[in-house]
Design a protein around this motif. Structure first.
Motif, mmCIF file in Angstrom:
data_model
loop_
_atom_site.group_PDB
_atom_site.id
_atom_site.type_symbol
_atom_site.label_atom_id
_atom_site.label_comp_id
_atom_site.label_asym_id
_atom_site.label_seq_id
_atom_site.Cartn_x
_atom_site.Cartn_y
_atom_site.Cartn_z
ATOM 1 N N PHE A 50 0.840 -1.198 0.000
ATOM 2 C CA PHE A 50 0.000 0.000 0.000
ATOM 3 C C PHE A 50 0.876 1.248 0.000
ATOM 4 N N SER A 51 0.531 2.189 -0.871
ATOM 5 C CA SER A 51 1.315 3.418 -1.000
ATOM 6 C C SER A 51 0.380 4.625 -0.974
ATOM 7 N N MET A 52 0.802 5.693 -0.310
ATOM 8 C CA MET A 52 0.038 6.936 -0.277
ATOM 9 C C MET A 52 0.638 7.974 -1.224
ATOM 10 N N GLU A 53 1.524 7.533 -2.100
ATOM 11 C CA GLU A 53 2.235 8.460 -2.975
ATOM 12 C C GLU A 53 1.285 9.205 -3.916
ATOM 13 N N ASN A 54 0.269 8.488 -4.419
ATOM 14 C CA ASN A 54 -0.677 9.140 -5.338
ATOM 15 C C ASN A 54 -1.417 10.283 -4.652
ATOM 16 N N PHE A 55 -1.803 10.073 -3.392
ATOM 17 C CA PHE A 55 -2.518 11.131 -2.661
ATOM 18 C C PHE A 55 -1.593 12.322 -2.403
ATOM 19 N N ARG A 56 -0.306 12.031 -2.104
ATOM 20 C CA ARG A 56 0.638 13.115 -1.850
ATOM 21 C C ARG A 56 0.847 13.964 -3.104
ATOM 22 N N ILE A 57 0.822 13.325 -4.270
ATOM 23 C CA ILE A 57 1.054 14.056 -5.520
ATOM 24 C C ILE A 57 -0.124 14.969 -5.861
ATOM 25 N N VAL A 58 -1.373 14.478 -5.684
ATOM 26 C CA VAL A 58 -2.537 15.243 -6.150
ATOM 27 C C VAL A 58 -3.071 16.223 -5.108
ATOM 28 N N TRP A 59 -2.729 16.019 -3.827
ATOM 29 C CA TRP A 59 -3.331 16.861 -2.791
ATOM 30 C C TRP A 59 -3.059 18.357 -2.984
ATOM 31 N N PRO A 60 -1.825 18.788 -3.364
ATOM 32 C CA PRO A 60 -1.616 20.234 -3.567
ATOM 33 C C PRO A 60 -2.558 20.841 -4.601
ATOM 34 N N ASP A 61 -2.949 20.070 -5.614
ATOM 35 C CA ASP A 61 -3.863 20.596 -6.643
ATOM 36 C C ASP A 61 -5.320 20.579 -6.173
#
Length: 271
Positions: A50-61
């Protein structure tokens, strides 16, 4: 024979549930995968880790739109529910001459498509200097939500005994005191239905949001459209964005869900 029929029924329900939950499964497993392991061929496979990387990438936008949507949906839901409760109480228990004409007239607003009123609404809001910020968008959602919230509360308060209203009058309570101290305390199920309906409607709004607000006040649906609609954005980021955008509405359903069916059925049976 009855056991076989019962087993068949549950099996059919299970298969239908699996069918309708397939998009949710694809959304979850794709959003939680490591970006390097995402591919169309392996989209149905469970993530290896499980990775939270996708959420970290899109959250600023999404962050600004997320806050704007909260500032829109919370007051729009509360105000329209409160006004709908007042309308429903008066139309069911404090009837006045012409009430039979006013109620259908309010309900007529439910059947007016958004596209039919865009131009006159925009010009009216512009002349009132309400275009560009969230205040005008809140007013639009409150007004557009009044027909359904009025219907919900009128149907619910129809079940309130007339003897209770008469007893309140005998004790010296006027319309406002009866509304605040007799009607409102027994209406949490109706409030749950109205709040879920209105919050979902305001949170998912795209058309009014992009038309009536400037860029810094765009709701999250506009930001989600910009991410998911981009040709160069990986679909794992689009899935993570959709999951983040759906969290508040899921929380509202989880917190108010136990009142939802009770209020909905009460309105349906008594209306």
């Amino acid at each position: 024979m009855r056991t076989l029929a019962k087993t068949t029924r549950y099996l059919a329900l299970f298969l239908l549930a699996c069918f309708f939950l397939m998009p949710v499964y694809a959304l979850l497993v794709t959003a939680l995968k490591d970006p390097a392991s995402v591919s169309v061929v392996r989209m149905w496979e469970l993530p290896a880790s499980f990775s939270m990387e996708n959420f970290r990438i899109v959250w600023p936008d999404l962050r600004e739109g997320f806050v704007n949507s909260l500032l829109l949906a919370v007051p729009a839901s509360l105000i329209s529910a409160m006004l709908g409760a007042a309308n429903g109480f008066v139309l069911s228990k404090w009837r006045f001459p012409g009430a039979d004409f006013v109620f259908p007239l309010i309900l007529f607003g439910m059947f007016i498509p958004y596209q039919a009123i865009l131009i006159p609404m925009y010009r009216t809001m512009q002349s009132a200097n309400l275009v560009g910020g969230l205040d005008g968008l809140i007013i639009v959602h409150v007004i557009y939500g009044l027909p359904i919230t009025t219907l919900i509360f009128r149907s619910y308060f129809t079940g309130l005994s007339d003897e209770v209203i008469e007893a309140a009058k005998v004790d010296g309570a006027g319309m406002l005191r009866t509304f605040f101290f007799v009607a409102l305390p027994i209406a949490p199920p109706a409030f749950a239905v109205a709040l879920i309906w209105q919050f979902t409607s305001a949170w998912n709004d795209f058309l009014f949001g992009v038309l009536l607000t400037s860029r810094e006040f765009w709701p999250i649906t506009v930001a989600l459209n910009n991410i998911a609609g981009g040709q160069t954005v990986p679909f794992n980021q689009a899935m993570a964005s959709a999951l983040l955008a759906s969290v508040p509405t899921l929380l509202v359903y989880i917190l108010l869900g136990r009142f939802f069916m009770r209020g909905l059925m009460a309105g349906a049976l008594k209306g």
